[in-house]
Design a protein around this motif. Structure first.
Motif, PDB file in Angstrom:
ATOM      1  N   ALA A  98      51.040 -92.094 -26.091  1.00  0.00           N
ATOM      2  CA  ALA A  98      49.871 -91.954 -25.220  1.00  0.00           C
ATOM      3  C   ALA A  98      50.254 -92.141 -23.761  1.00  0.00           C
ATOM      4  CB  ALA A  98      48.803 -92.965 -25.616  1.00  0.00           C
ATOM      5  N   LEU A  99      49.706 -91.295 -22.908  1.00  0.00           N
ATOM      6  CA  LEU A  99      49.961 -91.382 -21.470  1.00  0.00           C
ATOM      7  C   LEU A  99      48.912 -92.242 -20.775  1.00  0.00           C
ATOM      8  CD1 LEU A  99      51.869 -90.422 -19.274  1.00  0.00           C
ATOM      9  CD2 LEU A  99      50.569 -88.314 -19.101  1.00  0.00           C
ATOM     10  N   ASP A 100      47.717 -92.314 -21.346  1.00  0.00           N
ATOM     11  CA  ASP A 100      46.645 -93.197 -20.861  1.00  0.00           C
ATOM     12  C   ASP A 100      46.303 -93.001 -19.381  1.00  0.00           C
ATOM     13  OD1 ASP A 100      46.389 -94.372 -23.370  1.00  0.00           O
ATOM     14  OD2 ASP A 100      47.911 -95.883 -22.947  1.00  0.00           O
ATOM     15  N   GLY A 101      46.356 -91.758 -18.918  1.00  0.00           N
ATOM     16  CA  GLY A 101      45.936 -91.467 -17.552  1.00  0.00           C
ATOM     17  C   GLY A 101      46.834 -92.022 -16.472  1.00  0.00           C
ATOM     18  N   LYS A 102      48.053 -92.430 -16.828  1.00  0.00           N
ATOM     19  CA  LYS A 102      48.953 -93.053 -15.842  1.00  0.00           C
ATOM     20  C   LYS A 102      49.389 -92.093 -14.743  1.00  0.00           C
ATOM     21  CE  LYS A 102      49.435 -97.138 -17.863  1.00  0.00           C
ATOM     22  NZ  LYS A 102      49.001 -98.394 -17.229  1.00  0.00           N
ATOM     23  N   GLY A 103      49.286 -90.785 -15.006  1.00  0.00           N
ATOM     24  CA  GLY A 103      49.781 -89.824 -14.032  1.00  0.00           C
ATOM     25  C   GLY A 103      48.720 -89.173 -13.177  1.00  0.00           C
ATOM     26  N   GLY A 104      47.473 -89.641 -13.248  1.00  0.00           N
ATOM     27  CA  GLY A 104      46.415 -89.010 -12.469  1.00  0.00           C
ATOM     28  C   GLY A 104      45.927 -87.742 -13.139  1.00  0.00           C
ATOM     29  N   ALA A 105      45.126 -86.971 -12.424  1.00  0.00           N
ATOM     30  CA  ALA A 105      44.525 -85.760 -12.992  1.00  0.00           C
ATOM     31  C   ALA A 105      44.621 -84.604 -12.006  1.00  0.00           C
ATOM     32  CB  ALA A 105      43.062 -86.008 -13.350  1.00  0.00           C
ATOM     33  N   GLU A 106      44.836 -83.407 -12.546  1.00  0.00           N
ATOM     34  CA  GLU A 106      44.931 -82.207 -11.732  1.00  0.00           C
ATOM     35  C   GLU A 106      43.546 -81.752 -11.261  1.00  0.00           C
ATOM     36  OE1 GLU A 106      47.255 -80.661 -10.444  1.00  0.00           O
ATOM     37  OE2 GLU A 106      49.086 -81.153 -11.527  1.00  0.00           O
ATOM     38  N   LYS A 107      43.529 -81.049 -10.129  1.00  0.00           N
ATOM     39  CA  LYS A 107      42.291 -80.452  -9.627  1.00  0.00           C
ATOM     40  C   LYS A 107      42.306 -78.948  -9.903  1.00  0.00           C
ATOM     41  CE  LYS A 107      43.035 -82.006  -5.502  1.00  0.00           C
ATOM     42  NZ  LYS A 107      42.914 -82.289  -4.054  1.00  0.00           N
ATOM     43  N   ALA A 108      41.171 -78.436 -10.341  1.00  0.00           N
ATOM     44  CA  ALA A 108      41.066 -77.005 -10.616  1.00  0.00           C
ATOM     45  C   ALA A 108      40.989 -76.218  -9.316  1.00  0.00           C
ATOM     46  CB  ALA A 108      39.826 -76.733 -11.464  1.00  0.00           C
ATOM     47  N   ASP A 109      41.431 -74.960  -9.368  1.00  0.00           N
ATOM     48  CA  ASP A 109      41.325 -74.102  -8.193  1.00  0.00           C
ATOM     49  C   ASP A 109      39.927 -73.475  -8.153  1.00  0.00           C
ATOM     50  OD1 ASP A 109      41.279 -72.051 -10.046  1.00  0.00           O
ATOM     51  OD2 ASP A 109      43.217 -71.197  -9.469  1.00  0.00           O
ATOM     52  N   ALA A 110      39.711 -72.554  -7.224  1.00  0.00           N
ATOM     53  CA  ALA A 110      38.385 -71.957  -7.042  1.00  0.00           C
ATOM     54  C   ALA A 110      37.911 -71.183  -8.260  1.00  0.00           C
ATOM     55  CB  ALA A 110      38.408 -71.037  -5.821  1.00  0.00           C
ATOM     56  N   PHE A 111      38.853 -70.807  -9.162  1.00  0.00           N
ATOM     57  CA  PHE A 111      38.490 -70.040 -10.345  1.00  0.00           C
ATOM     58  C   PHE A 111      38.450 -70.914 -11.599  1.00  0.00           C
ATOM     59  CE2 PHE A 111      40.502 -67.158  -7.339  1.00  0.00           C
ATOM     60  CZ  PHE A 111      39.559 -66.135  -7.260  1.00  0.00           C
ATOM     61  N   GLY A 112      38.532 -72.231 -11.408  1.00  0.00           N
ATOM     62  CA  GLY A 112      38.471 -73.141 -12.542  1.00  0.00           C
ATOM     63  C   GLY A 112      39.780 -73.308 -13.286  1.00  0.00           C
ATOM     64  N   ARG A 113      40.872 -72.736 -12.757  1.00  0.00           N
ATOM     65  CA  ARG A 113      42.174 -72.865 -13.412  1.00  0.00           C
ATOM     66  C   ARG A 113      42.887 -74.112 -12.895  1.00  0.00           C
ATOM     67  NH1 ARG A 113      44.104 -66.990 -11.486  1.00  0.00           N
ATOM     68  NH2 ARG A 113      43.640 -68.107  -9.552  1.00  0.00           N
ATOM     69  N   THR A 114      43.666 -74.744 -13.742  1.00  0.00           N
ATOM     70  CA  THR A 114      44.391 -75.935 -13.309  1.00  0.00           C
ATOM     71  C   THR A 114      45.891 -75.733 -13.465  1.00  0.00           C
ATOM     72  OG1 THR A 114      44.149 -76.887 -15.521  1.00  0.00           O
ATOM     73  CG2 THR A 114      42.536 -77.560 -13.860  1.00  0.00           C
ATOM     74  N   PHE A 379      56.610 -82.800  -1.744  1.00  0.00           N
ATOM     75  CA  PHE A 379      55.615 -83.366  -2.658  1.00  0.00           C
ATOM     76  C   PHE A 379      54.255 -82.682  -2.467  1.00  0.00           C
ATOM     77  CE2 PHE A 379      57.909 -87.753  -2.288  1.00  0.00           C
ATOM     78  CZ  PHE A 379      58.971 -87.261  -3.014  1.00  0.00           C
ATOM     79  N   SER A 380      53.891 -82.465  -1.198  1.00  0.00           N
ATOM     80  CA  SER A 380      52.587 -81.873  -0.892  1.00  0.00           C
ATOM     81  C   SER A 380      52.472 -80.442  -1.398  1.00  0.00           C
ATOM     82  CB  SER A 380      52.318 -81.918   0.613  1.00  0.00           C
ATOM     83  OG  SER A 380      52.150 -83.242   1.055  1.00  0.00           O
ATOM     84  N   THR A 381      53.559 -79.669  -1.297  1.00  0.00           N
ATOM     85  CA  THR A 381      53.499 -78.285  -1.788  1.00  0.00           C
ATOM     86  C   THR A 381      53.219 -78.261  -3.283  1.00  0.00           C
ATOM     87  OG1 THR A 381      55.900 -78.159  -2.185  1.00  0.00           O
ATOM     88  CG2 THR A 381      55.103 -77.442  -0.029  1.00  0.00           C
ATOM     89  N   ILE A 382      53.816 -79.199  -4.008  1.00  0.00           N
ATOM     90  CA  ILE A 382      53.598 -79.252  -5.461  1.00  0.00           C
ATOM     91  C   ILE A 382      52.200 -79.753  -5.768  1.00  0.00           C
ATOM     92  CG2 ILE A 382      54.365 -80.338  -7.610  1.00  0.00           C
ATOM     93  CD1 ILE A 382      57.195 -80.423  -6.411  1.00  0.00           C
ATOM     94  N   ALA A 383      51.799 -80.840  -5.098  1.00  0.00           N
ATOM     95  CA  ALA A 383      50.468 -81.408  -5.350  1.00  0.00           C
ATOM     96  C   ALA A 383      49.354 -80.428  -4.991  1.00  0.00           C
ATOM     97  CB  ALA A 383      50.304 -82.709  -4.571  1.00  0.00           C
ATOM     98  N   ASN A 384      49.594 -79.597  -3.969  1.00  0.00           N
ATOM     99  CA  ASN A 384      48.579 -78.638  -3.522  1.00  0.00           C
ATOM    100  C   ASN A 384      48.750 -77.253  -4.147  1.00  0.00           C
ATOM    101  OD1 ASN A 384      47.395 -80.564  -1.826  1.00  0.00           O
ATOM    102  ND2 ASN A 384      48.769 -80.058  -0.133  1.00  0.00           N
ATOM    103  N   ASP A 385      49.651 -77.152  -5.138  1.00  0.00           N
ATOM    104  CA  ASP A 385      49.844 -75.902  -5.887  1.00  0.00           C
ATOM    105  C   ASP A 385      50.271 -74.749  -4.977  1.00  0.00           C
ATOM    106  OD1 ASP A 385      49.970 -74.365  -8.169  1.00  0.00           O
ATOM    107  OD2 ASP A 385      47.859 -73.818  -8.149  1.00  0.00           O
ATOM    108  N   GLN A 386      51.208 -75.021  -4.066  1.00  0.00           N
ATOM    109  CA  GLN A 386      51.740 -73.970  -3.197  1.00  0.00           C
ATOM    110  C   GLN A 386      53.031 -73.414  -3.775  1.00  0.00           C
ATOM    111  OE1 GLN A 386      50.856 -76.474   0.761  1.00  0.00           O
ATOM    112  NE2 GLN A 386      51.904 -74.534   1.169  1.00  0.00           N
ATOM    113  N   ALA A 387      53.178 -72.092  -3.714  1.00  0.00           N
ATOM    114  CA  ALA A 387      54.389 -71.443  -4.197  1.00  0.00           C
ATOM    115  C   ALA A 387      55.506 -71.577  -3.172  1.00  0.00           C
ATOM    116  CB  ALA A 387      54.118 -69.969  -4.476  1.00  0.00           C
ATOM    117  N   LEU A 388      56.719 -71.758  -3.654  1.00  0.00           N
ATOM    118  CA  LEU A 388      57.879 -71.804  -2.763  1.00  0.00           C
ATOM    119  C   LEU A 388      58.589 -70.465  -2.713  1.00  0.00           C
ATOM    120  CD1 LEU A 388      59.354 -75.338  -3.585  1.00  0.00           C
ATOM    121  CD2 LEU A 388      57.921 -74.648  -1.668  1.00  0.00           C
TER     122      LEU A 388
END
Length: 568
Positions: A98-114, A379-388
């Protein structure tokens, strides 16, 4: 630091995969019963031959159809049974925690995809006889308990599944390990500052929590692989193609290869991914790059025609993978792992970017490193779902160059915010302050406790600073209803009980300026998975030792001619 070895690595023996045995049809226990055609013929002869009209024989075609139908039914039943056995067998292989929420949660984009973020860990544990034989170091201690995460990679798959980023975190990185307790061993810690890979001693969830706290990247899942797992996986795919820039002999990992291309299986593959002293500057930084070359090659092998169309190869791969991995409950079934593999497979190799977290020397220990310049942007590019990479696979240009201007003419780097915690949740002010500085706000951003508990989050600004307040509010997802003009100067953000977690206000629409992707990959040794001709750079330094003499890995290769090559 050197890796202790107490002798040559053992040779892995590849066992045959289990198969569903065929069932023999029941056979009669004794002689056939009386009667039948023979008896009928004898009776006819005793009566002087047959009398009257012969019965109409059963048509041969109908008999064939009946036999075929019975046979087909049997095949269907057996096949279905084998499929169910296969599925249940693979499910039984999987070990989940079990991970028990230790890693936080992703935010969906404008189309509901995560997006998907997975922490891939390579354990150095000698927790079985097989791993002791492969990893060494058990001559005096025997099978050990506990392990460190000597390989840590954050694997990010974008919300639209068009691109992916793999970021390695060197094992020698110093970080804060939060309070943790291993749900399986019961071992716990109240938290400490130490080498990041040590968090695994308190369970995979603790390692996830540590990486999440260091990077701010939500971690949805984890995958843990041990020494024998690398051996099994490389064998299952028929070997992994790699290239080395020169002759190399790492006397610590025992990797010995001549200059050029090689196909590595079993122990040789493990020696390659474990080699710290053979590549780069002889540290863990060089090892992350060679691991990226290895993984890129393995990914290309997975995607190549034929690899996943051979049923035997698919079974061997699935059996090896499920036996080799420990995963979180969110990936704890064959169905879930297949879904994850399908998502990853959608990303073309030219849009899979491998990077290594930028580091700087630890001022308190020359053998350790800390987060370096550019790492927070990565870190921010990954957290904000930016492509490299762009759609063509090339490195993307600086995203901030085309970002819309903020409401303030003052750049974020010149905006400092005093963040006050008005909740009962420890560390909230620090979390938000870190989120602001990660987005480029002034390092003079400070934290404090609010004078009294607050139920509503407010951002108060001084005369003439409304534009700056709007910039900060936009970065945090706060609406204009949270802004207040005060009589003093500066910006003061009071976190209320309406915002108990996360770095973006619940229900808000944080739209901070994209991070600078050029800065994100600067000094991060970025490469893409389609680069098939890249060779691992053999260290030019005296990083190994042979017969008590320090030398370069190439010199060691020349001096150890009688020692067989790893792929011999």
């Amino acid at each position: 630091m050197s890796d202790p070895w107490d002798g040559p690595a053992g040779q892995a023996t590849r066992s045959r995969s289990a198969r569903v045995p065929g069932q023999r049809a029941a056979e009669p226990d004794g002689p056939p019963p009386p009667g039948g055609r023979a008896a009928a013929r004898a009776a006819a002869r005793s009566h002087g031959g047959t009398r009257g009209r012969r019965g109409r024989p059963v048509g041969r075609g109908k008999r064939v159809l009946k036999i075929f139908a019975i046979g087909l039914s049997t095949v269907i039943v057996v096949t279905a049974g084998a499929g169910w056995w296969f599925y249940e067998h693979l499910n039984g292989n999987i070990h989940s925690v079990a991970l028990d929420g230790k890693g936080g949660a992703e935010k969906a984009d404008a189309f509901g995809r995560t997006p998907i973020n997975i922490l891939v860990m390579g354990s150095d544990g000698r927790t079985s006889a097989a791993d002791c034989k492969l990893g060494g170091g058990c001559a005096k201690t025997g099978v050990q308990t506990g392990s460190n995460a000597d390989v840590q990679m954050v694997v990010h798959v974008s919300a639209d599944r068009s691109n992916a980023t793999v970021m390695s975190i060197p094992r020698d990185t110093m970080a804060k390990v939060p309070a943790c307790k291993d749900s399986e061993s019961g071992q716990s810690t109240n938290g400490y500052y130490g080498q990041i890979n040590s968090a695994l001693q308190y369970g995979p969830a603790c390692q996830v929590a540590t990486v999440h706290q260091l990077t701010g990247i939500p971690i949805d899942h984890f995958v843990k692989l041990d020494f024998s797992g690398v051996v099994k996986m490389s064998d299952a795919v028929g070997g992994v193609d790699v290239c080395v820039s020169d002759d190399v002999y790492d006397t610590y990992s025992h990797l010995k290869l001549s200059k050029g291309a090689h196909t590595l299986k079993g122990v040789a593959a493990l020696e390659f991914v474990r080699s710290r002293h053979g590549f780069g500057d002889g540290s863990d930084l060089g090892r992350t790059i060679s691991q990226h070359i290895f993984l890129s090659s393995m990914i290309r092998k997975f995607k190549s025609a034929g690899t996943l169309t051979d049923p035997t190869a698919v079974y061997d791969l699935a059996d090896a993978a499920t036996k080799a991995l420990t995963v979180d409950d969110g990936l704890g079934s064959v169905k879930k792992l297949i879904s994850l593999a399908s998502d990853v497979n959608k990303v073309p190799t030219k849009r899979m970017t491998f990077t290594t977290m930028q580091t700087a020397p630890d001022p308190n220990n020359k053998d350790r490193v800390v987060v370096g310049q550019g790492a927070r942007t990565l870190f921010s590019t990954i957290a904000n779902d930016q492509a490299l990479t762009t759609g063509s696979g090339k490195k993307s240009a600086a995203a901030q160059a085309t970002a819309k201007p903020t409401a303030s003419a003052v750049p974020a780097s010149r905006i400092a915010v005093t963040v006050e915690n008005g909740t009962t949740v420890t560390g909230r002010a620090s979390d938000i302050a870190t989120a602001l500085t990660d987005q480029g706000f002034s390092p003079e951003t400070a934290t404090a406790n609010a004078p009294s508990p607050a139920t509503t989050t407010t951002l108060t600004y001084g005369t003439g600073q409304k534009g700056e307040a709007q910039t900060a509010a936009k970065a945090l997802g706060l609406s204009s209803s949270h802004l207040r003009q005060g009589t003093g100067t500066g910006l003061t953000l009071v976190i209320g009980s309406d915002w108990p977690s996360g770095s973006s206000y619940p229900g808000g629409s944080s739209s901070s300026a994209p991070a600078d992707t050029q800065a994100a990959v600067s000094n991060a040794h970025a490469s893409t998975a389609d680069q098939a001709k890249t060779c691992a750079k053999v260290s030019p330094y005296k990083t190994v030792e042979l017969n008590g003499v320090s030398m370069t890995p190439s010199q060691a290769y020349a001096a150890a001619r009688k020692e067989p090559d790893s792929d011999a």
